[in-house]
Design a protein around this motif. Structure first.
Motif, PDB file in Angstrom:
ATOM      1  N   HIS A 211     -54.246 107.378  46.613  1.00 42.00           N
ATOM      2  CA  HIS A 211     -54.312 107.707  45.186  1.00 42.00           C
ATOM      3  C   HIS A 211     -54.971 106.608  44.358  1.00 42.00           C
ATOM      4  O   HIS A 211     -55.317 106.841  43.200  1.00 42.00           O
ATOM      5  CB  HIS A 211     -52.908 107.982  44.642  1.00 42.00           C
ATOM      6  N   ASP A 212     -55.140 105.430  44.918  1.00 41.84           N
ATOM      7  CA  ASP A 212     -55.789 104.333  44.215  1.00 41.84           C
ATOM      8  C   ASP A 212     -57.305 104.573  44.254  1.00 41.84           C
ATOM      9  O   ASP A 212     -57.985 104.235  45.216  1.00 41.84           O
ATOM     10  CB  ASP A 212     -55.440 103.001  44.883  1.00 41.84           C
ATOM     11  N   MET A 213     -57.836 105.155  43.177  1.00 45.30           N
ATOM     12  CA  MET A 213     -59.242 105.550  43.172  1.00 45.30           C
ATOM     13  C   MET A 213     -60.179 104.349  43.214  1.00 45.30           C
ATOM     14  O   MET A 213     -61.271 104.426  43.780  1.00 45.30           O
ATOM     15  CB  MET A 213     -59.551 106.400  41.931  1.00 45.30           C
ATOM     16  N   GLY A 214     -59.769 103.239  42.635  1.00 44.94           N
ATOM     17  CA  GLY A 214     -60.593 102.037  42.711  1.00 44.94           C
ATOM     18  C   GLY A 214     -60.786 101.595  44.147  1.00 44.94           C
ATOM     19  O   GLY A 214     -61.906 101.275  44.577  1.00 44.94           O
ATOM     20  N   LEU A 215     -59.699 101.620  44.919  1.00 44.06           N
ATOM     21  CA  LEU A 215     -59.768 101.251  46.329  1.00 44.06           C
ATOM     22  C   LEU A 215     -60.655 102.221  47.103  1.00 44.06           C
ATOM     23  O   LEU A 215     -61.513 101.808  47.889  1.00 44.06           O
ATOM     24  CB  LEU A 215     -58.363 101.236  46.928  1.00 44.06           C
ATOM     25  N   VAL A 216     -60.453 103.515  46.887  1.00 45.41           N
ATOM     26  CA  VAL A 216     -61.231 104.527  47.605  1.00 45.41           C
ATOM     27  C   VAL A 216     -62.715 104.356  47.335  1.00 45.41           C
ATOM     28  O   VAL A 216     -63.538 104.347  48.262  1.00 45.41           O
ATOM     29  CB  VAL A 216     -60.765 105.940  47.198  1.00 45.41           C
ATOM     30  N   MET A 217     -63.087 104.234  46.081  1.00 46.89           N
ATOM     31  CA  MET A 217     -64.503 104.162  45.727  1.00 46.89           C
ATOM     32  C   MET A 217     -65.151 102.863  46.191  1.00 46.89           C
ATOM     33  O   MET A 217     -66.352 102.817  46.456  1.00 46.89           O
ATOM     34  CB  MET A 217     -64.678 104.345  44.222  1.00 46.89           C
ATOM     35  N   ASP A 218     -64.351 101.815  46.323  1.00 53.36           N
ATOM     36  CA  ASP A 218     -64.887 100.538  46.814  1.00 53.36           C
ATOM     37  C   ASP A 218     -65.078 100.541  48.332  1.00 53.36           C
ATOM     38  O   ASP A 218     -66.012  99.917  48.840  1.00 53.36           O
ATOM     39  CB  ASP A 218     -63.956  99.381  46.428  1.00 53.36           C
ATOM     40  N   LEU A 219     -64.205 101.236  49.060  1.00 50.95           N
ATOM     41  CA  LEU A 219     -64.190 101.125  50.516  1.00 50.95           C
ATOM     42  C   LEU A 219     -64.906 102.247  51.245  1.00 50.95           C
ATOM     43  O   LEU A 219     -65.525 102.014  52.280  1.00 50.95           O
ATOM     44  CB  LEU A 219     -62.749 101.061  51.027  1.00 50.95           C
ATOM     45  N   ALA A 220     -64.800 103.471  50.738  1.00 45.30           N
ATOM     46  CA  ALA A 220     -65.220 104.634  51.517  1.00 45.30           C
ATOM     47  C   ALA A 220     -66.738 104.761  51.626  1.00 45.30           C
ATOM     48  O   ALA A 220     -67.479 104.458  50.685  1.00 45.30           O
ATOM     49  CB  ALA A 220     -64.642 105.905  50.902  1.00 45.30           C
ATOM     50  N   ASP A 221     -67.171 105.227  52.804  1.00 46.15           N
ATOM     51  CA  ASP A 221     -68.577 105.582  52.989  1.00 46.15           C
ATOM     52  C   ASP A 221     -68.857 106.950  52.383  1.00 46.15           C
ATOM     53  O   ASP A 221     -69.881 107.162  51.746  1.00 46.15           O
ATOM     54  CB  ASP A 221     -68.929 105.595  54.478  1.00 46.15           C
ATOM     55  N   ARG A 222     -67.933 107.895  52.624  1.00 43.97           N
ATOM     56  CA  ARG A 222     -68.016 109.223  52.031  1.00 43.97           C
ATOM     57  C   ARG A 222     -66.625 109.661  51.594  1.00 43.97           C
ATOM     58  O   ARG A 222     -65.617 109.188  52.118  1.00 43.97           O
ATOM     59  CB  ARG A 222     -68.583 110.250  53.015  1.00 43.97           C
ATOM     60  N   VAL A 223     -66.598 110.591  50.632  1.00 39.77           N
ATOM     61  CA  VAL A 223     -65.335 111.054  50.060  1.00 39.77           C
ATOM     62  C   VAL A 223     -65.332 112.579  50.012  1.00 39.77           C
ATOM     63  O   VAL A 223     -66.305 113.203  49.570  1.00 39.77           O
ATOM     64  CB  VAL A 223     -65.140 110.499  48.634  1.00 39.77           C
ATOM     65  N   LEU A 224     -64.223 113.171  50.480  1.00 37.55           N
ATOM     66  CA  LEU A 224     -63.984 114.606  50.344  1.00 37.55           C
ATOM     67  C   LEU A 224     -62.930 114.813  49.267  1.00 37.55           C
ATOM     68  O   LEU A 224     -61.874 114.173  49.310  1.00 37.55           O
ATOM     69  CB  LEU A 224     -63.500 115.197  51.665  1.00 37.55           C
ATOM     70  N   VAL A 225     -63.210 115.706  48.335  1.00 30.23           N
ATOM     71  CA  VAL A 225     -62.249 116.040  47.287  1.00 30.23           C
ATOM     72  C   VAL A 225     -61.719 117.441  47.554  1.00 30.23           C
ATOM     73  O   VAL A 225     -62.497 118.381  47.750  1.00 30.23           O
ATOM     74  CB  VAL A 225     -62.894 115.992  45.887  1.00 30.23           C
ATOM     75  N   VAL A 226     -60.391 117.578  47.594  1.00 28.50           N
ATOM     76  CA  VAL A 226     -59.766 118.888  47.760  1.00 28.50           C
ATOM     77  C   VAL A 226     -58.824 119.143  46.590  1.00 28.50           C
ATOM     78  O   VAL A 226     -58.273 118.207  46.004  1.00 28.50           O
ATOM     79  CB  VAL A 226     -58.989 118.983  49.095  1.00 28.50           C
ATOM     80  N   ASP A 227     -58.662 120.419  46.263  1.00 29.17           N
ATOM     81  CA  ASP A 227     -57.770 120.809  45.171  1.00 29.17           C
ATOM     82  C   ASP A 227     -57.120 122.131  45.560  1.00 29.17           C
ATOM     83  O   ASP A 227     -57.823 123.114  45.802  1.00 29.17           O
ATOM     84  CB  ASP A 227     -58.552 120.943  43.865  1.00 29.17           C
ATOM     85  N   PHE A 228     -55.790 122.146  45.671  1.00 32.30           N
ATOM     86  CA  PHE A 228     -55.050 123.325  46.132  1.00 32.30           C
ATOM     87  C   PHE A 228     -55.600 123.842  47.456  1.00 32.30           C
ATOM     88  O   PHE A 228     -55.741 125.048  47.661  1.00 32.30           O
ATOM     89  CB  PHE A 228     -55.061 124.426  45.071  1.00 32.30           C
ATOM     90  N   GLY A 229     -55.942 122.904  48.346  1.00 29.19           N
ATOM     91  CA  GLY A 229     -56.404 123.257  49.677  1.00 29.19           C
ATOM     92  C   GLY A 229     -57.858 123.642  49.781  1.00 29.19           C
ATOM     93  O   GLY A 229     -58.367 123.886  50.881  1.00 29.19           O
ATOM     94  N   VAL A 230     -58.559 123.699  48.648  1.00 32.31           N
ATOM     95  CA  VAL A 230     -59.953 124.134  48.628  1.00 32.31           C
ATOM     96  C   VAL A 230     -60.867 122.918  48.493  1.00 32.31           C
ATOM     97  O   VAL A 230     -60.630 122.054  47.640  1.00 32.31           O
ATOM     98  CB  VAL A 230     -60.200 125.102  47.445  1.00 32.31           C
ATOM     99  N   PRO A 231     -61.917 122.821  49.314  1.00 37.23           N
ATOM    100  CA  PRO A 231     -62.860 121.706  49.152  1.00 37.23           C
ATOM    101  C   PRO A 231     -63.635 121.832  47.849  1.00 37.23           C
ATOM    102  O   PRO A 231     -64.170 122.894  47.535  1.00 37.23           O
ATOM    103  CB  PRO A 231     -63.780 121.844  50.374  1.00 37.23           C
ATOM    104  N   VAL A 232     -63.677 120.733  47.103  1.00 40.35           N
ATOM    105  CA  VAL A 232     -64.370 120.714  45.808  1.00 40.35           C
ATOM    106  C   VAL A 232     -65.728 120.036  45.925  1.00 40.35           C
ATOM    107  O   VAL A 232     -66.731 120.511  45.396  1.00 40.35           O
ATOM    108  CB  VAL A 232     -63.504 120.002  44.742  1.00 40.35           C
ATOM    109  N   ALA A 233     -65.771 118.916  46.628  1.00 43.57           N
ATOM    110  CA  ALA A 233     -67.026 118.165  46.768  1.00 43.57           C
ATOM    111  C   ALA A 233     -66.890 117.205  47.936  1.00 43.57           C
ATOM    112  O   ALA A 233     -65.788 116.810  48.314  1.00 43.57           O
ATOM    113  CB  ALA A 233     -67.343 117.388  45.492  1.00 43.57           C
ATOM    114  N   CYS A 234     -68.028 116.828  48.517  1.00 42.72           N
ATOM    115  CA  CYS A 234     -68.048 115.838  49.582  1.00 42.72           C
ATOM    116  C   CYS A 234     -69.364 115.080  49.483  1.00 42.72           C
ATOM    117  O   CYS A 234     -70.440 115.691  49.382  1.00 42.72           O
ATOM    118  CB  CYS A 234     -67.915 116.490  50.949  1.00 42.72           C
ATOM    119  N   GLY A 235     -69.278 113.750  49.481  1.00 43.82           N
ATOM    120  CA  GLY A 235     -70.488 112.933  49.384  1.00 43.82           C
ATOM    121  C   GLY A 235     -70.139 111.476  49.261  1.00 43.82           C
ATOM    122  O   GLY A 235     -69.002 111.062  49.509  1.00 43.82           O
ATOM    123  N   THR A 236     -71.108 110.702  48.857  1.00 39.24           N
ATOM    124  CA  THR A 236     -70.859 109.282  48.635  1.00 39.24           C
ATOM    125  C   THR A 236     -69.942 109.106  47.428  1.00 39.24           C
ATOM    126  O   THR A 236     -69.812 110.027  46.603  1.00 39.24           O
ATOM    127  CB  THR A 236     -72.177 108.539  48.390  1.00 39.24           C
TER     128      THR A 236
END
Length: 264
Positions: A211-236
């Motif tokens: 849940h720490d978005m600062g950590l996620v955005m600093d570390l991740a190569d790619r990010v998947l966003v889900v909402d109520f089980g549905v994929p919303v976006a995936c990318g850098t």
């Protein structure tokens, strides 16, 4: 090089309630992949499907090209999937080294009688496993606490020990479930450094739920966003942060083009 994990067309429901609804993603070699979303978005369900706790109604999970969909958790672990948990799950009365040694059980091939006698193969394997554990102690800077019961250690150190126990399994894929939950700023920065060391020095692919978005955005190569089980976006991280669907999912921004009454 083939992907370490393929999560394809997975759908999972409980009594008609959709926990995962058509999620697709891959995790490449040495990649740090993050899954984010509001509470109840399906992140933990994704982890549970990968690790064999849940069997999806549709879709497949491939680990290194091998179909592991619905396999028992112990078999999935033997194939190379290790997991940490949001809540610390350690043997509090055992010391740090003993807890890390528990992560080596898949690598121990000797029987009970050999273990009691502690000769031959049992002795050689025990020494080899302890040597591997000491490498993890050094990597995660746990030396000063190595012989202390983990129940007496600070919370941030306990989280580090749990990470070390997962590493002791020598996984192909490491699932990190909110590794900095409940940590202060210093502990969070330390954990971020260890996660990067694991990727860069050990070359282990990881999926991070956090849940720490600062950590996620600093570390991740790619990010998947889900909402109520549905994929919303995936990318850098940059692509995801600029995606209007992601902004709406997180902030509840109303579409003023469709609703002229809009935000007030």
């Amino acid at each position: 090089m083939s992907d370490v994990l393929t999560f394809s067309g997975v759908r999972l429901s409980f009594a008609g309630v959709k926990a995962i609804d058509g999620v697709d993603f891959t995790v490449g070699a040495d990649e740090l992949f993050a899954v984010i979303g509001p509470n109840g978005a399906g992140k933990t369900s994704i982890f549970n499907v990968i690790s064999g706790v849940y069997r999806p109604q549709e879709g497949r999970v491939l680990l290194g090209g091998v179909d592991i969909t619905g396999e028992r958790p112990d078999r999935v672990a033997r194939r190379g999937v290790a997991r940490t948990f949001q809540n610390v799950e350690l043997f509090r009365q055992l010391d740090v080294v003993e807890n890390l040694m528990l992560g080596r059980h898949h690598h121990m091939r000797y029987g009970t009688l050999a273990a009691i006698a502690w000769v031959g193969r049992a002795r050689r394997e025990e020494l080899a496993n302890r040597a591997r554990v000491e490498e993890i102690v050094d990597l995660l800077e746990l030396g000063r606490w190595r012989r202390q019961p983990v129940g007496l250690l600070p919370y941030g150190v306990q989280k580090r020990v749990e990470l070390g126990r997962a590493l002791a399994m020598e996984p192909k894929l490491l699932l990190l479930d909110e590794p900095v939950a409940g940590m202060n700023l210093e502990e969070t920065e330390d954990m971020a450094r260890y996660i990067l060391d694991i990727r860069d020095e050990l070359g282990i692919s990881m999926i991070l739920v956090e849940h720490d978005m600062g950590l996620v955005m600093d570390l991740a190569d790619r990010v998947l966003v889900v909402d109520f089980g549905v994929p919303v976006a995936c990318g850098t991280p940059q692509e995801v942060q600029a995606n209007p669907d992601v902004i709406r999912a997180y902030l509840g921004v109303r579409d003023t083009a469709a609703d002229p009454g809009g935000a007030r």
